[in-house]
Design a protein around this motif. Sequence first.
Motif, PDB file in Angstrom:
ATOM      1  N   ALA A 140       0.695  -1.191   0.080  1.00 34.84           N
ATOM      2  CA  ALA A 140      -0.163   0.019   0.009  1.00 34.84           C
ATOM      3  C   ALA A 140       0.914   1.300  -0.029  1.00 34.84           C
ATOM      4  CB  ALA A 140      -1.022  -0.025   1.122  1.00 34.84           C
ATOM      5  N   ARG A 141       1.874   1.273   0.960  1.00 35.40           N
ATOM      6  CA  ARG A 141       2.827   2.358   0.920  1.00 35.40           C
ATOM      7  C   ARG A 141       3.588   2.804  -0.328  1.00 35.40           C
ATOM      8  NH1 ARG A 141       3.987   0.213   5.803  1.00 35.40           N
ATOM      9  NH2 ARG A 141       6.364   0.001   5.203  1.00 35.40           N
ATOM     10  N   SER A 142       3.832   1.363  -0.917  1.00 33.54           N
ATOM     11  CA  SER A 142       4.782   1.637  -2.266  1.00 33.54           C
ATOM     12  C   SER A 142       3.804   2.264  -3.278  1.00 33.54           C
ATOM     13  CB  SER A 142       5.287   0.289  -2.728  1.00 33.54           C
ATOM     14  OG  SER A 142       5.929   0.185  -3.798  1.00 33.54           O
ATOM     15  N   ALA A 161       9.304   4.793  -3.427  1.00 32.06           N
ATOM     16  CA  ALA A 161       8.362   3.966  -3.653  1.00 32.06           C
ATOM     17  C   ALA A 161       8.742   2.443  -3.452  1.00 32.06           C
ATOM     18  CB  ALA A 161       7.570   4.112  -5.095  1.00 32.06           C
ATOM     19  N   GLN A 162       9.994   2.099  -3.895  1.00 27.15           N
ATOM     20  CA  GLN A 162      10.461   0.753  -3.598  1.00 27.15           C
ATOM     21  C   GLN A 162      11.079   0.644  -2.078  1.00 27.15           C
ATOM     22  OE1 GLN A 162       9.963  -0.972  -6.241  1.00 27.15           O
ATOM     23  NE2 GLN A 162       8.922   0.874  -7.236  1.00 27.15           N
ATOM     24  N   ALA A 163      11.179   1.378  -1.481  1.00 25.69           N
ATOM     25  CA  ALA A 163      11.780   1.263  -0.217  1.00 25.69           C
ATOM     26  C   ALA A 163      11.001   0.553   0.667  1.00 25.69           C
ATOM     27  CB  ALA A 163      12.042   2.599   0.619  1.00 25.69           C
ATOM     28  N   PRO A 164       9.694   0.390   0.651  1.00 25.93           N
ATOM     29  CA  PRO A 164       8.844  -0.232   1.746  1.00 25.93           C
ATOM     30  C   PRO A 164       9.218  -1.902   1.498  1.00 25.93           C
ATOM     31  CG  PRO A 164       7.282   1.264   0.756  1.00 25.93           C
ATOM     32  CD  PRO A 164       8.717   1.461   0.018  1.00 25.93           C
ATOM     33  N   PRO A 197      10.882   9.579   2.090  1.00 27.79           N
ATOM     34  CA  PRO A 197      11.603   8.295   2.969  1.00 27.79           C
ATOM     35  C   PRO A 197      10.819   8.187   4.449  1.00 27.79           C
ATOM     36  CG  PRO A 197      13.003  10.232   2.802  1.00 27.79           C
ATOM     37  CD  PRO A 197      11.833  10.619   1.781  1.00 27.79           C
ATOM     38  N   ALA A 198      10.191   9.177   4.852  1.00 20.51           N
ATOM     39  CA  ALA A 198       9.566   9.303   6.056  1.00 20.51           C
ATOM     40  C   ALA A 198       8.220   8.380   5.985  1.00 20.51           C
ATOM     41  CB  ALA A 198       9.479  10.548   6.711  1.00 20.51           C
ATOM     42  N   LEU A 199       7.700   8.825   4.829  1.00 13.12           N
ATOM     43  CA  LEU A 199       6.354   7.972   4.587  1.00 13.12           C
ATOM     44  C   LEU A 199       6.468   6.747   4.257  1.00 13.12           C
ATOM     45  CD1 LEU A 199       4.656  10.721   2.473  1.00 13.12           C
ATOM     46  CD2 LEU A 199       3.902   9.976   4.548  1.00 13.12           C
ATOM     47  N   ALA A 200       7.666   6.266   3.440  1.00 16.47           N
ATOM     48  CA  ALA A 200       7.944   4.892   2.930  1.00 16.47           C
ATOM     49  C   ALA A 200       8.075   4.169   4.362  1.00 16.47           C
ATOM     50  CB  ALA A 200       9.210   4.905   2.057  1.00 16.47           C
ATOM     51  N   ALA A 201       8.888   4.726   5.440  1.00 17.15           N
ATOM     52  CA  ALA A 201       9.245   3.835   6.415  1.00 17.15           C
ATOM     53  C   ALA A 201       7.957   3.598   7.384  1.00 17.15           C
ATOM     54  CB  ALA A 201      10.381   4.747   7.126  1.00 17.15           C
TER      55      ALA A 201
END
Length: 460
Positions: free
Chosen positions: A52-54, A101-104, A150-154
């Motif tokens: 969902a986050r990605s 977007a790939q970080a999650p 990055p804050a949101l991805a985490a």
Amino acid sequence: MTDADSLITSRNPADPTDVVLQVPAPGAFAVADAVERARAAQPDWLLGGAAARSTALGAVADAIDAAAADLAALAVREVGKPLAEARAEVARTAAIWRYYAQAPYEPVGAVHETAMGPGLLLTRRRPHGVAGLITPWNFPFAIPSWKAAPALAAGNAVVLKPAPEATACAQRLAEIVQQALPDEVFTVMPGGATEGDALVSSADVLSFTGSTAVGQAVARAATERGAPVQAEMGGLNAAIVLPDAGIEQAAAHIAASIAGYAGQKCTATSRVIAVGAALDPLREALSEALRAVPVGDPAEATTVSGPLINGRARDQVSEAWHGLGALAGGTVPDGPGWYAAPTLVEKVPTGHRLLREEVFGPIAALLPADDLAHAVRLTNSVPYGLVTSVHTTELDAALRGLDRLDTGMIRINAPSTGVDFHLPFGGAKASSQGPREQGRAALEFYTSSQTYTLSPAGAT
């Protein structure tokens, strides 16, 4: 700029009679309320899962691409960014959201063997909660994005307090982001010092970019209440030119770093250190390159150096060159807008503000150095240590310089300006405080590590 404590007014720096936006400042209580609403929304954002986050962050990237022309035009109008740079910033902003977007899906921990007996030991990085972001006006889309994405991805929620001069850009970015995210996960609270102080007092993790004095105050306040904090502040960046360098290329790179966006970048070059025999040819080539820089309306595609952000900023630049012999520039063009010609000065007295303070405008001092060691000492002699560019064709000389420079970023045969958003960004001394931002370093900053011990039931 603020006309009164209760009103935020943003003006077009190319035409100060053009009011871009005027809104009431929300006040401290509204900021605290926004943080509490973000804190309530954050657990569901995290528990929604990586997919969902990605997907949400990817949707933001796509929406920025779709709105690119409008966003670039707004940056031109509100903060005076030349059109070519504004377009490049918007493209980079979309790339930032797409990168994170790939970080999650990235690993967030590791599995370890126990020292004795059955079971598992796990480490896992978890979000802090609400990330409070305080951002400047000069990169109105990219800097809020390389903090927020990055804050949101985490798995954090975000409350952003932009500089008053970039309020319209921040609100437009919020419209795009909020369409892709659940309610209250991303909020923009415009304002000045009152709203900034309230955010520092209530967010769970703080990231700041701006002036050194304010950044140090933010870092102190956050540290006192135990909140993780990073602060990116000023720069007094040097370009070192060795005698073997390609002088014309070095001059072109340095002129772009002095004059691009009227020098309103923390990575701009403000000291040019010519080593030995490089001084005379560099003086001529750089002066000529600066005189050739297109200055004017930021809406023109050919403009490189547009207006300063406001009249006070222009006055600071003209005061800095006052009494010094200008090799290029040193003039304020006639007409509307807060413009100053790209300027190079030399024979600057020791202790002059150009050699100890960030002026944040299109002006640089040319300084002679006897050899590379002398150039390194001059570079390191200021309170800041953000970025240094070194211009040479000899790898050995470049490596010797690299070992002794106390700056966070070093660029060889390249302008001091320019950011690779997938790599850590930050400086030394008064330029930065706390962990680095951008790249994977940002994901670590917006999370903390937890250690889990898993033992079988009934184990002794």
